[in-house]
Design an enzyme around this catalytic site. Structure first.
Site, PDB file in Angstrom:
ATOM      1  N   GLY A 167     -17.535  93.509   1.211  1.00  0.00           N
ATOM      2  CA  GLY A 167     -16.571  93.100   0.196  1.00  0.00           C
ATOM      3  C   GLY A 167     -16.877  93.750  -1.148  1.00  0.00           C
ATOM      4  O   GLY A 167     -17.563  94.776  -1.230  1.00  0.00           O
ATOM      5  N   GLY A 168     -16.384  93.108  -2.206  1.00  0.00           N
ATOM      6  CA  GLY A 168     -16.578  93.651  -3.551  1.00  0.00           C
ATOM      7  C   GLY A 168     -18.044  93.780  -3.910  1.00  0.00           C
ATOM      8  O   GLY A 168     -18.407  94.480  -4.862  1.00  0.00           O
ATOM      9  N   GLY A 404     -15.691 131.317 -12.317  1.00  0.00           N
ATOM     10  CA  GLY A 404     -15.876 130.026 -12.978  1.00  0.00           C
ATOM     11  C   GLY A 404     -17.126 129.328 -12.501  1.00  0.00           C
ATOM     12  O   GLY A 404     -17.800 128.635 -13.271  1.00  0.00           O
ATOM     13  N   ALA A 405     -17.457 129.532 -11.215  1.00  0.00           N
ATOM     14  CA  ALA A 405     -18.627 128.854 -10.667  1.00  0.00           C
ATOM     15  C   ALA A 405     -19.900 129.344 -11.368  1.00  0.00           C
ATOM     16  O   ALA A 405     -20.838 128.575 -11.585  1.00  0.00           O
ATOM     17  CB  ALA A 405     -18.712 129.086  -9.165  1.00  0.00           C
TER      18      ALA A 405
HETATM   19  C1  HXC Z   1     -20.355  82.089   3.651  1.00  0.00           C
HETATM   20  C2  HXC Z   1     -21.223  83.385   5.299  1.00  0.00           C
HETATM   21  C3  HXC Z   1     -20.572  84.526   4.786  1.00  0.00           C
HETATM   22  C4  HXC Z   1     -19.784  84.351   3.620  1.00  0.00           C
HETATM   23  C5  HXC Z   1     -21.718  85.121   6.487  1.00  0.00           C
HETATM   24  N1  HXC Z   1     -21.911  83.806   6.357  1.00  0.00           N
HETATM   25  N2  HXC Z   1     -20.893  85.571   5.549  1.00  0.00           N
HETATM   26  N3  HXC Z   1     -21.120  82.186   4.731  1.00  0.00           N
HETATM   27  N4  HXC Z   1     -19.720  83.128   3.075  1.00  0.00           N
HETATM   28  N5  HXC Z   1     -19.177  85.384   3.029  1.00  0.00           N
HETATM   29  C6  HXC Z   1     -22.762  82.958   7.156  1.00  0.00           C
HETATM   30  C7  HXC Z   1     -22.288  82.772   8.588  1.00  0.00           C
HETATM   31  O1  HXC Z   1     -21.343  81.723   8.667  1.00  0.00           O
HETATM   32  C8  HXC Z   1     -23.575  82.410   9.305  1.00  0.00           C
HETATM   33  O2  HXC Z   1     -23.895  81.065   9.049  1.00  0.00           O
HETATM   34  C9  HXC Z   1     -24.598  83.253   8.587  1.00  0.00           C
HETATM   35  O3  HXC Z   1     -24.034  83.563   7.312  1.00  0.00           O
HETATM   36  C10 HXC Z   1     -24.904  84.553   9.308  1.00  0.00           C
HETATM   37  O4  HXC Z   1     -23.686  85.222   9.576  1.00  0.00           O
HETATM   38  P1  HXC Z   1     -23.293  85.758  11.025  1.00  0.00           P
HETATM   39  O5  HXC Z   1     -21.857  86.046  11.017  1.00  0.00           O
HETATM   40  O6  HXC Z   1     -23.799  84.827  12.068  1.00  0.00           O
HETATM   41  O7  HXC Z   1     -24.157  87.067  11.098  1.00  0.00           O
HETATM   42  P2  HXC Z   1     -23.764  88.477  11.730  1.00  0.00           P
HETATM   43  O8  HXC Z   1     -23.189  88.281  13.094  1.00  0.00           O
HETATM   44  O9  HXC Z   1     -24.973  89.323  11.598  1.00  0.00           O
HETATM   45  O10 HXC Z   1     -22.590  89.051  10.803  1.00  0.00           O
HETATM   46  C11 HXC Z   1     -22.832  89.318   9.459  1.00  0.00           C
HETATM   47  C12 HXC Z   1     -21.525  89.705   8.729  1.00  0.00           C
HETATM   48  C13 HXC Z   1     -20.458  88.573   8.984  1.00  0.00           C
HETATM   49  C14 HXC Z   1     -21.012  91.037   9.262  1.00  0.00           C
HETATM   50  C15 HXC Z   1     -21.855  89.846   7.272  1.00  0.00           C
HETATM   51  O11 HXC Z   1     -21.084  87.301   8.719  1.00  0.00           O
HETATM   52  C16 HXC Z   1     -19.275  88.750   8.105  1.00  0.00           C
HETATM   53  O12 HXC Z   1     -18.394  89.561   8.391  1.00  0.00           O
HETATM   54  N6  HXC Z   1     -19.218  87.949   7.032  1.00  0.00           N
HETATM   55  C17 HXC Z   1     -18.117  88.035   6.082  1.00  0.00           C
HETATM   56  C18 HXC Z   1     -18.270  89.310   5.296  1.00  0.00           C
HETATM   57  C19 HXC Z   1     -17.177  89.445   4.239  1.00  0.00           C
HETATM   58  O13 HXC Z   1     -16.041  89.710   4.517  1.00  0.00           O
HETATM   59  N7  HXC Z   1     -17.602  89.210   3.020  1.00  0.00           N
HETATM   60  C20 HXC Z   1     -16.729  89.309   1.904  1.00  0.00           C
HETATM   61  C21 HXC Z   1     -16.715  88.018   1.180  1.00  0.00           C
HETATM   62  S1  HXC Z   1     -15.724  88.270  -0.261  1.00  0.00           S
HETATM   63  P3  HXC Z   1     -24.734  80.192  10.096  1.00  0.00           P
HETATM   64  O14 HXC Z   1     -24.746  78.830   9.497  1.00  0.00           O
HETATM   65  O15 HXC Z   1     -23.997  80.257  11.398  1.00  0.00           O
HETATM   66  O16 HXC Z   1     -26.106  80.798  10.201  1.00  0.00           O
HETATM   67  C22 HXC Z   1     -16.710  89.142  -1.310  1.00  0.00           C
HETATM   68  C23 HXC Z   1     -16.020  89.525  -2.578  1.00  0.00           C
HETATM   69  C24 HXC Z   1     -16.967  89.914  -3.650  1.00  0.00           C
HETATM   70  O17 HXC Z   1     -17.824  89.396  -1.102  1.00  0.00           O
HETATM   71  C25 HXC Z   1     -16.077  90.339  -4.779  1.00  0.00           C
HETATM   72  C26 HXC Z   1     -16.831  90.875  -5.940  1.00  0.00           C
HETATM   73  C27 HXC Z   1     -15.912  91.345  -7.022  1.00  0.00           C
END
Ligand code: HXC
Length: 518
Positions: A167-168, A404-405
């Site tokens: 994500g971000g 130019g390079a």
């Molecule tokens: C809350 C989260 C989480 C999240 C993972 N977890 N991402 N909890 N918020 N964003 C939790 C899971 O529920 C899980 O909890 C534990 O962390 C481990 O995750 P798993 O999925 O079991 O691990 P894995 O299979 O290794 O996959 C990892 C992952 C996947 C690829 C990162 O979790 C995923 O796709 N997460 C979402 C990623 C995403 O889209 N993030 C963007 C968020 S928005 P338990 O309790 O089961 O252990 C963002 C915006 C920022 O970041 C903006 C800034 C400007």
């Protein structure tokens, strides 16, 4: 394990240690199963002798309630004897996600790095913003971005991606100076595979979307691809060897003892460069033969390999190296090579590192693909970087420098302090063939009609080469400070850097400029 009572002084310390130990055991169980180290193991590997001091371990947690604080470990310690601040996201706690507490800890650590004027290293392994904390988590990213921008150009900032960076959240490493990824376990993407599939219908794997290979070979987001976590961390330790702790102190200067190997390598450098301008060679061999102990730490070696950038020492002085790479696409400058070189030059300038440029360039890469990719806009970044740089700059033209390079690759007219060429260097507006066909178009058309085209063209090309394509015109017009024997190149660079040592006298406590992505 039974937790000691935290109600007494000794009990409190014991309870604290027991909670930390239990958390680390849980982390090890989860991480090791994925062939990954825990956050604290990574920090121990990063700092000298595994010694570091953790700060705020229980922020967000409670010893009395038996909870360790947050999904990030932060602290400070030494790397090759110099102090560095570092944090590592802890995937074993809520997926290493970032909420209020984690955001506060990271901002605080960057702030400490800024106040102490020491490098800041972030180890990323996180699911991104903690969804449960909603916009509070998002806002923390905003604060981290702002703090990272404040530190940019002031202290070196390096990111190591050892898991997901989703994500971000990716923009935090993107704002730092260097990003290191591991071949298998690290991924960076703005939108994950599920979101991509839902919104565009495109089916794509994590690796295809944001694996280390994509970001090292293709996107140019990353600066190094390591095979293992250990190698990634070791690479960052090596990078830090060449960098000052902040823009306010001079870059490292090591004691150098002259040795026969280096002298022999420098004397024999001419043998590494074929005289025929069309024959490829690996310019990194040239760089290694001219720097101390043949040690050249290359950066972004897999991206835009038509130019090479990296750090080395010359007579003990840490410098940044930029060189065209004739082995790839004849060393032409294209959009990617331009941006790669430009940001590196800006980095060196921000941190007072002298820049040594080796030129062997046939020109900007021609064609619609490059024009459409914005070679005008993106190629201009090299000019911005060199023209605004105020650190010592020494340029050596090895074989050819066209058009130019030639000018943008650290020529004197763009800002180099001292520029030299080897005796048979070809320096001109363009190559002889192209130039002759434009300058002598009518004469060649006549020759074609009377059947003497080949010999006429050969004569005109030879004439152009004789009169125009040599370093003498550049020397007599002041664009070069001298023509040097290849065997004297190393000594010439050393002498030049000694002369220029007093050049970069920057005002104390003033950041020169940032090193954000251009
Ligand atoms: C809350 C989260 C989480 C999240 C993972 N977890 N991402 N909890 N918020 N964003 C939790 C899971 O529920 C899980 O909890 C534990 O962390 C481990 O995750 P798993 O999925 O079991 O691990 P894995 O299979 O290794 O996959 C990892 C992952 C996947 C690829 C990162 O979790 C995923 O796709 N997460 C979402 C990623 C995403 O889209 N993030 C963007 C968020 S928005 P338990 O309790 O089961 O252990 C963002 C915006 C920022 O970041 C903006 C800034 C400007």
């Amino acid at each position: 394990m039974s937790t000691p009572s935290p109600l007494t002084r000794d009990g409190f310390i014991q309870a604290q240690d027991a909670i930390a130990q239990a958390a680390e055991e849980k982390a090890a169980q989860r991480q090791h199963a994925k062939k990954k180290l825990t956050a604290r193991e990574r920090l121990s590997l990063f700092f000298d002798d595994g010694v570091w001091h953790e700060v705020g371990q229980f922020i967000g947690g409670s010893v009395r309630a038996g909870r360790i604080g947050s999904a990030v470990a932060a602290g400070y310690g030494r790397v090759q004897g110099r102090m560095v601040a570092a944090y590592a996201q802890d995937f074993s706690v809520l997926g290493g996600t970032l909420g209020k507490v984690e955001g506060d800890k990271i901002v605080d650590l960057i702030d400490r790095g800024i106040r102490m004027r020491i490098p800041i290293v972030g180890i990323q392994d996180s699911g991104g913003a903690r969804i449960q904390e909603g916009v509070v988590a998002l806002a923390q990213y905003g604060r981290i971005f702002k703090k990272t921008c404040e530190a940019s150009g002031l202290v070196p900032q390096i990111s190591i991606i050892l898991g997901p960076c989703a994500g971000g959240a990716v923009y935090q490493p993107a704002l730092t100076d260097f990003i290191v990824m591991t071949r298998e376990n690290s991924h960076m993407f703005v939108t994950g595979p599920d979101v991509v599939a839902a919104t565009t219908g495109e089916k794509v794997t994590l690796d295809e979307l944001g694996g280390a290979a994509i970001h090292n070979f293709q996107s140019g987001v990353a600066h190094h691809m390591a095979d293992t976590e250990e190698e990634a961390i070791d690479y960052v330790r090596s990078l830090l060897d060449y960098l000052p702790s902040s823009c306010e102190v001079a870059p490292p200067k090591y004691e150098y003892i002259a040795n026969p190997e280096d002298e022999a390598a420098a004397r024999g450098v001419a043998e590494l460069v074929p005289t025929s301008v069309r024959q490829p060679y690996d310019v990194r061999d040239v760089v290694r033969s001219l720097v101390d102990h043949g040690e050249y730490v290359e950066i972004q070696d897999l991206f835009a390999p038509n130019v090479t950038i990296g750090f080395a020492c010359v007579d003990g002085q840490s410098v940044g190296i930029v060189a065209n790479q004739p082995m790839n696409d004849a060393g032409t400058l294209d959009v990617d090579a331009s941006e790669k070189a430009a940001r590196f030059v800006r980095f060196c300038d921000a941190f007072g590192l002298p820049i040594v440029t080796f030129v062997d360039v046939p020109g900007y890469r021609p064609g619609t693909e490059q024009e459409q990719a914005g070679i005008i806009r993106r190629g201009a970044k090299v000019i911005v970087a060199y023209a605004n740089a105020t650190v010592p700059m020494v340029t050596v033209i090895l074989r050819k420098a066209y058009g130019g390079a030639y000018i943008v690759m650290g020529s004197k007219s763009i800002g180099a302090d001292l520029a030299f060429a080897w005796p048979d260097a070809q320096i001109a507006v363009m190559g002889a063939e192209g130039a002759a066909s434009i300058m002598y178009r009518r004469e060649l058309a006549g020759a074609r009609e009377n059947g003497t085209f080949e010999e006429t063209k050969a004569r005109l090309v030879a004439q152009y080469e004789e009169e125009t394509v040599n370093p003498e015109v550049s020397v007599s017009s002041g664009q070069l400070d001298g023509i040097i024997a290849p065997a004297d190149t190393r000594q010439t660079i050393i002498d030049s850097l000694h002369l220029l040592a007093s050049k970069d006298q920057r005002a104390p406590h003033v950041k020169r400029h940032d090193n954000g992505p251009l």
